[in-house]
Motif scaffolding. Structure first.
Motif, short mmCIF file in Angstrom:
data_model
loop_
_atom_site.label_atom_id
_atom_site.label_comp_id
_atom_site.label_asym_id
_atom_site.label_seq_id
_atom_site.Cartn_x
_atom_site.Cartn_y
_atom_site.Cartn_z
N HIS A 146 16.57 -8.68 9.28
CA HIS A 146 15.42 -8.78 9.81
C HIS A 146 15.31 -8.66 11.21
CE1 HIS A 146 10.98 -9.07 10.22
NE2 HIS A 146 10.88 -10.24 10.72
N SER A 180 13.77 -5.66 13.65
CA SER A 180 12.70 -6.22 14.70
C SER A 180 13.20 -5.40 15.98
CB SER A 180 12.59 -7.45 14.96
OG SER A 180 12.02 -8.01 13.72
N ASP A 214 12.73 -1.74 16.09
CA ASP A 214 11.13 -1.39 16.14
C ASP A 214 10.99 -1.68 17.86
OD1 ASP A 214 10.75 -1.25 13.62
OD2 ASP A 214 10.25 -3.29 13.14
N ALA A 267 3.14 -6.22 20.88
CA ALA A 267 3.34 -6.68 19.39
C ALA A 267 4.68 -6.55 18.99
CB ALA A 267 2.40 -5.59 18.71
N TYR A 268 5.63 -5.75 19.32
CA TYR A 268 6.96 -5.71 19.11
C TYR A 268 7.89 -6.75 19.84
CZ TYR A 268 5.74 -1.70 15.86
OH TYR A 268 5.21 -0.98 15.18
N ASP A 307 6.48 -9.57 20.20
CA ASP A 307 6.22 -10.77 19.50
C ASP A 307 6.65 -10.99 18.02
OD1 ASP A 307 4.18 -11.78 21.45
OD2 ASP A 307 2.42 -11.08 20.39
N HIS A 308 6.92 -9.59 17.60
CA HIS A 308 7.47 -9.38 16.19
C HIS A 308 8.93 -10.05 16.24
CE1 HIS A 308 8.18 -7.88 12.21
NE2 HIS A 308 8.76 -6.95 12.77
N THR A 319 5.72 -18.59 19.24
CA THR A 319 5.34 -17.60 18.27
C THR A 319 3.90 -17.23 18.14
OG1 THR A 319 5.30 -18.96 16.33
CG2 THR A 319 7.47 -17.95 16.89
N PRO A 375 0.74 -15.23 18.68
CA PRO A 375 0.82 -13.68 19.19
C PRO A 375 0.16 -13.70 20.75
CG PRO A 375 -0.17 -13.84 16.90
CD PRO A 375 -0.23 -15.37 17.54
#
Length: 454
Positions: free
Chosen positions: A257, A261, A264, A300-301, A303-304, A363, A365
């Motif tokens: 994972h 990420s 991404d 967003a990525y 944060d991901h 973590t 957002p």
């Protein structure tokens, strides 16, 4: 697998940047078109008008001549803490990369000045915090002030031409450049997570069944991670139990994972570099106002990936706790050489717990919590600069937790009187054998500065 490249830690060791002449010629031709377009006198945001809430104000020719430098001067409101040198260089490279698209319409001379700044070794001071705007004009004003004689600089001040000041401040090149750097670092950290987890799997004699690549059917990333863990851990003819604790069994899923990420975020960085980030951008022979400064994709990525790292750190801390358990390892309690008189590595686990707790708080957002600025002209932010800063901190903290687990894995191999795996042999070069309690923080620092460099 665990060694970094010096050029990323010390930018002074990086190769000089050069721009090919055909590319400079192409950019010069676009610049000529831009200058011709500006002679029409039509309003062009930030060039012959004010900015933000002042965009309705038209500037005289005399005002326009000083306006581009003033854009940098009046927005350098940041202060310490400053970005580390590697991230400063990444910001400058990010700006250069976006200029090479041609959308900004800046001169070849400005691009050469930027190249000279990157190669000079005299890097500007860029605030790591406090961007607080729809883009990143505050940190960029600090980044490029030295080009025009603002702040400390070893360069001869450059006189900005029409549109060049606003072009230096446009978009999110800083966050993009920093994210590109962190993609590389995160990929290396994923390799380090794999190596340490495999060491833990091997030293506790975990059943290898969960790491069979066939268990990754339908997921090439997971199958690849399972294969790496199985290869590094090696076979186990007589597992200690039918099932190891969950923190060992899920190592493949957790690190896969992280790798997804990272991929991404890498794709988001590519979109940010290749897309239109300037505003106004010179597109199809005219100036077009854009929203390329709204880096929600990048935010967003980032944060991901932060969330993926936080989970990986939690699982690493859990494995570390199990490594201290004689019932799991068959080794002396708390990995102490002499349990009782010695505490062993129990406090190392406590440091990992505290570090993981700190990591969890990153973590939230990043894009949540917009506020109005510039008299309402800027009423939404994506906070991509802050998101990439969170990512940098998450990488640092995850490395700390990984170092704690690595120290425990190393001690477990020593107590088990088993040879270290080849990929962990570098640990023995910087950490002496542990035969008594000592300030283990010094050992962790050496691991972070050598074996687990970013």
């Amino acid at each position: 697998m665990l060694i970094t490249q010096a050029s990323e830690v010390d930018p002074s060791s990086a190769e000089p940047v050069e721009i090919a002449q055909p590319l400079l010629d192409r950019l010069a031709a676009i610049r000529a078109e831009v200058l011709r377009s500006l002679t029409s006198g039509d309003p062009v945001y930030g060039v012959n008008t004010g900015m933000g809430a002042m965009s309705k104000v038209r500037l005289t020719e005399a005002e326009q001549r000083i306006h581009q430098r003033n854009l940098l001067l009046g927005r350098a409101v940041g202060g310490p803490p400053w970005l580390p040198p590697a991230e400063v260089r990444a910001v400058l490279l990010g700006r250069l990369r976006t200029f090479l698209n041609g959308d900004a319409g800046v001169s070849a001379e400005l691009i050469q000045q930027l190249v000279a700044l990157i190669n000079s070794g005299s890097l500007p001071r860029i605030p790591s915090e406090g961007a607080g705007s729809a883009g990143e004009i505050i940190p960029l004003a600090h980044a490029f002030g030295p080009l025009v004689g603002i702040g400390p600089s070893a360069l001869t001040p450059y006189e900005l031409g029409p549109k060049e000041g606003i072009a230096l401040l446009a978009g999110i090149p800083g966050a993009t450049g920093r994210a590109a750097l962190h993609v590389t670092r995160a990929g290396r950290l994923a390799d380090q997570l794999t190596a340490v987890a495999a060491g833990a799997i091997a030293v506790v004699g975990a059943n290898r069944a969960p790491y069979q690549p066939l268990a990754g059917r339908g997921d090439a990333v997971l199958a690849g991670e399972l294969a790496r863990l199985l290869e590094l851990a090696g076979p186990e003819a007589e597992p200690r139990s039918l099932q190891a604790p969950v923190s060992f069994r899920v190592a493949g899923q957790v690190i896969a994972h992280v790798r997804r990420s990272v991929a991404d975020l890498d794709a988001a960085v590519g979109r940010a570099f290749d897309g239109v980030t300037d505003s106004p951008a010179y597109l199809g022979g005219e100036f077009v106002g854009t929203a390329g400064f709204h880096g929600i994709d990048l935010t967003a990525y980032c944060d991901h990936l932060v969330a993926a790292l936080a989970h990986a750190a939690e699982v690493s801390a859990a494995r570390l706790h199990r490594l201290l358990d004689a019932g799991v390892t068959g080794l002396p309690a708390q990995l102490a050489h002499t349990p009782g008189p010695q505490a062993g590595l129990v406090a190392v686990h406590k440091r990992a717990v505290a570090t993981t707790h700190q990591l969890r708080r990153l973590t939230l957002p990043t894009a949540i919590g917009t506020a109005e600025t510039s008299n309402g002209q800027e009423d939404v932010q994506s906070f991509s600069w802050e998101a990439v800063g969170n990512l940098a901190e998450a990488l640092r903290l995850t490395r700390e937790v990984t170092a704690c687990e690595l120290l425990a894995v190393y001690q477990a191999f020593l107590l088990a009187k088993r040879p270290l795996p080849a990929n962990l042999q570098a640990v023995a070069d910087v950490v002496p054998a542990i035969v008594a309690d000592r300030p283990f923080g010094e050992d962790l620092t050496r691991l972070l500065e050598t074996v687990l460099q970013p």
